[in-house]
Design a protein around this motif. Structure first.
Motif, PDB file in Angstrom:
ATOM      1  N   LEU A 131      49.868  42.903  36.701  1.00  0.00           N
ATOM      2  CA  LEU A 131      50.086  41.505  36.311  1.00  0.00           C
ATOM      3  C   LEU A 131      50.056  41.214  35.043  1.00  0.00           C
ATOM      4  CD1 LEU A 131      51.596  39.119  37.654  1.00  0.00           C
ATOM      5  CD2 LEU A 131      49.424  38.272  38.106  1.00  0.00           C
ATOM      6  N   ASP A 132      51.285  40.879  33.933  1.00  0.00           N
ATOM      7  CA  ASP A 132      50.499  40.395  32.326  1.00  0.00           C
ATOM      8  C   ASP A 132      49.778  39.222  32.886  1.00  0.00           C
ATOM      9  OD1 ASP A 132      51.642  38.549  30.669  1.00  0.00           O
ATOM     10  OD2 ASP A 132      52.364  40.379  30.303  1.00  0.00           O
ATOM     11  N   ARG A 133      48.867  38.974  31.456  1.00  0.00           N
ATOM     12  CA  ARG A 133      47.721  37.763  31.570  1.00  0.00           C
ATOM     13  C   ARG A 133      48.623  37.069  31.932  1.00  0.00           C
ATOM     14  NH1 ARG A 133      42.631  36.429  32.658  1.00  0.00           N
ATOM     15  NH2 ARG A 133      42.239  38.590  32.447  1.00  0.00           N
ATOM     16  N   VAL A 134      49.399  36.561  30.800  1.00  0.00           N
ATOM     17  CA  VAL A 134      50.175  35.841  30.191  1.00  0.00           C
ATOM     18  C   VAL A 134      50.777  34.926  31.973  1.00  0.00           C
ATOM     19  CG1 VAL A 134      52.446  33.790  29.851  1.00  0.00           C
ATOM     20  CG2 VAL A 134      51.142  35.540  28.094  1.00  0.00           C
ATOM     21  N   ALA A 135      51.502  36.199  32.770  1.00  0.00           N
ATOM     22  CA  ALA A 135      52.076  35.243  33.784  1.00  0.00           C
ATOM     23  C   ALA A 135      50.879  35.035  34.743  1.00  0.00           C
ATOM     24  CB  ALA A 135      52.298  36.599  34.551  1.00  0.00           C
ATOM     25  N   PHE A 136      48.720  35.397  35.263  1.00  0.00           N
ATOM     26  CA  PHE A 136      48.129  35.575  35.766  1.00  0.00           C
ATOM     27  C   PHE A 136      47.678  34.096  35.189  1.00  0.00           C
ATOM     28  CE2 PHE A 136      43.976  35.478  37.219  1.00  0.00           C
ATOM     29  CZ  PHE A 136      43.786  36.568  38.232  1.00  0.00           C
ATOM     30  N   ASP A 137      47.622  34.011  33.783  1.00  0.00           N
ATOM     31  CA  ASP A 137      47.341  31.905  33.869  1.00  0.00           C
ATOM     32  C   ASP A 137      48.102  31.288  33.612  1.00  0.00           C
ATOM     33  OD1 ASP A 137      45.076  33.520  33.490  1.00  0.00           O
ATOM     34  OD2 ASP A 137      45.153  33.646  31.175  1.00  0.00           O
ATOM     35  N   ASP A 138      49.442  30.869  34.366  1.00  0.00           N
ATOM     36  CA  ASP A 138      50.806  30.415  33.667  1.00  0.00           C
ATOM     37  C   ASP A 138      50.579  29.331  34.788  1.00  0.00           C
ATOM     38  OD1 ASP A 138      52.950  29.175  33.648  1.00  0.00           O
ATOM     39  OD2 ASP A 138      53.943  30.795  33.455  1.00  0.00           O
ATOM     40  N   PRO A 139      49.919  28.117  34.305  1.00  0.00           N
ATOM     41  CA  PRO A 139      50.326  27.214  35.491  1.00  0.00           C
ATOM     42  C   PRO A 139      50.792  27.246  36.320  1.00  0.00           C
ATOM     43  CG  PRO A 139      48.964  25.810  33.641  1.00  0.00           C
ATOM     44  CD  PRO A 139      50.150  27.593  33.158  1.00  0.00           C
ATOM     45  N   GLY A 140      52.091  27.331  35.773  1.00  0.00           N
ATOM     46  CA  GLY A 140      53.911  27.439  36.130  1.00  0.00           C
ATOM     47  C   GLY A 140      54.071  27.956  37.557  1.00  0.00           C
ATOM     48  N   LEU A 141      52.423  29.242  37.591  1.00  0.00           N
ATOM     49  CA  LEU A 141      53.121  30.431  39.016  1.00  0.00           C
ATOM     50  C   LEU A 141      51.806  30.045  39.499  1.00  0.00           C
ATOM     51  CD1 LEU A 141      54.581  33.414  36.308  1.00  0.00           C
ATOM     52  CD2 LEU A 141      55.305  32.213  38.027  1.00  0.00           C
ATOM     53  N   ALA A 142      51.493  28.948  39.023  1.00  0.00           N
ATOM     54  CA  ALA A 142      50.435  29.114  40.682  1.00  0.00           C
ATOM     55  C   ALA A 142      50.670  28.915  42.218  1.00  0.00           C
ATOM     56  CB  ALA A 142      49.549  27.610  40.153  1.00  0.00           C
ATOM     57  N   ARG A 143      51.774  28.156  42.202  1.00  0.00           N
ATOM     58  CA  ARG A 143      51.875  28.112  43.825  1.00  0.00           C
ATOM     59  C   ARG A 143      52.494  29.483  43.941  1.00  0.00           C
ATOM     60  NH1 ARG A 143      52.731  23.913  46.933  1.00  0.00           N
ATOM     61  NH2 ARG A 143      52.762  22.660  45.019  1.00  0.00           N
ATOM     62  N   ALA A 144      53.275  30.775  43.286  1.00  0.00           N
ATOM     63  CA  ALA A 144      53.756  31.403  43.818  1.00  0.00           C
ATOM     64  C   ALA A 144      52.731  32.796  44.012  1.00  0.00           C
ATOM     65  CB  ALA A 144      54.709  31.901  42.381  1.00  0.00           C
ATOM     66  N   ARG A 145      51.359  32.410  43.250  1.00  0.00           N
ATOM     67  CA  ARG A 145      50.389  33.524  43.003  1.00  0.00           C
ATOM     68  C   ARG A 145      49.629  32.883  44.447  1.00  0.00           C
ATOM     69  NH1 ARG A 145      49.739  32.033  37.718  1.00  0.00           N
ATOM     70  NH2 ARG A 145      48.543  30.949  38.204  1.00  0.00           N
ATOM     71  N   GLU A 146      49.488  31.791  44.675  1.00  0.00           N
ATOM     72  CA  GLU A 146      48.133  31.643  45.773  1.00  0.00           C
ATOM     73  C   GLU A 146      49.428  31.776  47.404  1.00  0.00           C
ATOM     74  OE1 GLU A 146      46.632  27.987  44.073  1.00  0.00           O
ATOM     75  OE2 GLU A 146      47.580  27.657  44.973  1.00  0.00           O
ATOM     76  N   SER A 147      50.473  31.796  47.057  1.00  0.00           N
ATOM     77  CA  SER A 147      51.161  32.143  48.621  1.00  0.00           C
ATOM     78  C   SER A 147      51.177  33.999  48.713  1.00  0.00           C
ATOM     79  CB  SER A 147      52.814  31.663  48.236  1.00  0.00           C
ATOM     80  OG  SER A 147      53.817  32.230  49.526  1.00  0.00           O
ATOM     81  N   TRP A 148      51.639  34.771  47.468  1.00  0.00           N
ATOM     82  CA  TRP A 148      51.368  35.849  47.160  1.00  0.00           C
ATOM     83  C   TRP A 148      50.256  36.265  47.936  1.00  0.00           C
ATOM     84  CZ3 TRP A 148      49.204  39.299  43.899  1.00  0.00           C
ATOM     85  CH2 TRP A 148      49.133  41.217  43.801  1.00  0.00           C
ATOM     86  N   VAL A 149      49.019  35.650  47.743  1.00  0.00           N
ATOM     87  CA  VAL A 149      47.363  36.679  47.275  1.00  0.00           C
ATOM     88  C   VAL A 149      47.318  36.375  49.500  1.00  0.00           C
ATOM     89  CG1 VAL A 149      45.206  36.403  47.063  1.00  0.00           C
ATOM     90  CG2 VAL A 149      46.608  36.127  45.990  1.00  0.00           C
ATOM     91  N   THR A 150      47.657  34.946  49.622  1.00  0.00           N
ATOM     92  CA  THR A 150      47.471  34.656  50.729  1.00  0.00           C
ATOM     93  C   THR A 150      48.475  34.948  51.983  1.00  0.00           C
ATOM     94  OG1 THR A 150      49.005  32.511  50.836  1.00  0.00           O
ATOM     95  CG2 THR A 150      46.417  32.190  50.435  1.00  0.00           C
ATOM     96  N   SER A 151      49.056  35.482  51.116  1.00  0.00           N
ATOM     97  CA  SER A 151      50.468  36.595  52.512  1.00  0.00           C
ATOM     98  C   SER A 151      49.825  37.707  52.523  1.00  0.00           C
ATOM     99  CB  SER A 151      51.507  36.976  51.348  1.00  0.00           C
ATOM    100  OG  SER A 151      51.160  37.548  50.741  1.00  0.00           O
ATOM    101  N   PHE A 152      48.592  37.903  52.591  1.00  0.00           N
ATOM    102  CA  PHE A 152      47.473  39.078  52.658  1.00  0.00           C
ATOM    103  C   PHE A 152      46.949  38.642  54.112  1.00  0.00           C
ATOM    104  CE2 PHE A 152      49.558  40.770  48.633  1.00  0.00           C
ATOM    105  CZ  PHE A 152      49.438  42.143  49.184  1.00  0.00           C
ATOM    106  N   THR A 153      46.058  39.405  54.917  1.00  0.00           N
ATOM    107  CA  THR A 153      44.879  38.989  55.645  1.00  0.00           C
ATOM    108  C   THR A 153      44.092  39.731  55.200  1.00  0.00           C
ATOM    109  OG1 THR A 153      44.590  41.496  56.361  1.00  0.00           O
ATOM    110  CG2 THR A 153      47.026  40.004  57.826  1.00  0.00           C
ATOM    111  N   HIS A 154      43.747  40.338  54.102  1.00  0.00           N
ATOM    112  CA  HIS A 154      42.081  40.570  53.421  1.00  0.00           C
ATOM    113  C   HIS A 154      42.674  40.898  52.267  1.00  0.00           C
ATOM    114  CE1 HIS A 154      42.207  41.965  57.523  1.00  0.00           C
ATOM    115  NE2 HIS A 154      40.048  41.385  57.618  1.00  0.00           N
ATOM    116  N   VAL A 155      41.203  40.396  51.332  1.00  0.00           N
ATOM    117  CA  VAL A 155      41.230  40.494  50.186  1.00  0.00           C
ATOM    118  C   VAL A 155      39.771  40.914  49.892  1.00  0.00           C
ATOM    119  CG1 VAL A 155      41.303  39.245  47.751  1.00  0.00           C
ATOM    120  CG2 VAL A 155      42.719  38.380  49.443  1.00  0.00           C
TER     121      VAL A 155
END
Length: 374
Positions: A65-89
């Motif tokens: 993942l590109d650093r800009v995309a990782f820090d982009d506030p506009g993608l925060a909800r998408a990142r959270e939704s993606w990570v929480t689609s996994f059962t374990h991290v």
């Protein structure tokens, strides 16, 4: 090689009951290695990801993942939704996995993920939890003794915070057993090397008349204790007793050939443990020399039932140890053979999968059972 991405869609976990996300560091390709190990388990899918810090990625994760995309506030909800689609991290090195909206380290993410009913583990790589005060007490050649006071204080604060986070968790792992000094409640999760990349290369010890080729490729000269050993090693080379050329900044793609050209590989002499570089050299069938503390050797043997075949040497003893090894051909061959066997049994991912089994497949937060043997 994975592409660096600023995604509009995110790679999804698989269809199996347990879906693991490992990230975001992938130091030395270990996030990818642990994800591959987890996929050995029944009904487990796993994906590794990393946040790109440059355009040249040596050992990329499954998803970069590109650093800009990782820090982009506009993608925060998408990142959270993606990570929480996994059962374990499995959170690496105390770094945030959903971006920086919950803070600059993993602390905020831990609470967020657990509220989302994601089971979270943490794994330490090294500098994230290595506490200078404890290390200085344990190691006379500790690299912290040669660092500026301000740097040591900064590292102490960070390591205390990360080790504290891990100590309070049900599921904590360390990539190398020397780090149990800093997180004694954790469990050793062995590093994983790719046997296809590091399988034993054809080799015989240097014949009479040719000095043995000795290689040392430090990822960080100060941390590995390079300055402590190099004067003695260079003197042996000057006398024609070994062939040694200092190496640094070797490209990832060139490392197997560099190791294959060696007779003996010098690992590290300041940390007291062994890591990816030593395992890669052992997997290549080369004799490895380094400093590994007695407690680390004892833990490895207790967990695996095997003696760690890294020839012991403190920095001050490296010239004598090298000469003893070079002059004993039978021992030299035995060390190389034992190293290849050890790497294939302990660091090919099978043992790492077993260490992860309880975290991934149990449905409780009971204490970890005794470690399995390969």
């Amino acid at each position: 090689m994975s592409d660096v991405s600023r995604p509009t869609t995110w790679p999804r976990p698989g269809s199996r009951t347990t879906q693991l996300l490992v990230g975001p560091a992938n130091f030395a390709g270990q996030g990818r290695g642990w994800a591959a190990a987890a996929r050995r388990l029944p009904d487990v899918d796993a994906l590794s990801f990393q946040v790109a810090t440059s355009t040249t990625l040596a050992e990329p994760a499954d998803f970069v993942l590109d650093r800009v995309a990782f820090d982009d506030p506009g993608l925060a909800r998408a990142r959270e939704s993606w990570v929480t689609s996994f059962t374990h991290v499995l959170v690496e090195a105390g770094r945030p996995v959903t971006g920086t909206q919950h803070g600059l380290d993993a602390a905020g993410d831990l609470a967020f993920l657990e509220d989302a009913r994601v089971r979270v583990g943490m794994v330490a790589h090294g500098t994230d939890v290595r506490r200078p005060d404890r290390h200085l007490d344990a190691e006379p050649d500790s690299p912290f003794a040669r660092m500026a006071d301000d740097t040591v204080r900064l590292r102490q604060r960070h390591a205390d915070r990360m080790a504290g986070l891990m100590t309070r968790r049900d599921w904590s792992f360390v990539s190398t057993p020397d780090l149990l000094l800093d997180v004694p409640t954790a469990r050793w999760l062995p590093v994983v090397v790719d046997p296809a990349r590091w399988s034993p290369q054809p080799w015989e010890p240097a014949p009479a008349g040719r000095p043995p080729r000795v290689v040392h490729v430090p990822s960080h000269r100060q941390v590995k204790g390079t300055a402590l050993i190099e004067p003695a090693v260079l003197e042996l080379a000057r006398r024609g007793l070994i062939d040694y050329t200092p190496l640094h900044d070797v490209a990832w793609a060139e490392m197997p050939a560099v190791i294959a050209s060696a007779d003996i590989v010098l690992d590290q002499f300041a940390l007291g443990g062994y890591g990816v570089a030593a395992v890669e050299a052992m997997a290549s069938g080369r004799a490895v020399v380094g400093h590994v503390r007695p407690d680390v050797r004892a833990h490895v043997q207790a967990v695996t039932g095997r003696v760690l075949p890294v020839v012991q040497s403190r920095a001050a003893d490296v010239a004598d140890v090298l000469m003893e090894l070079v002059q004993d051909r039978d021992r030299w061959l035995a060390v190389a053979r034992q190293g290849a066997e050890f790497a294939s049994c302990v660091h090919d991912g099978r043992l790492s999968a077993e260490v992860l089994r309880t975290f991934l497949l149990s449905r409780s937060t009971e204490s970890l059972p005794p470690a399995p043997r390969p």
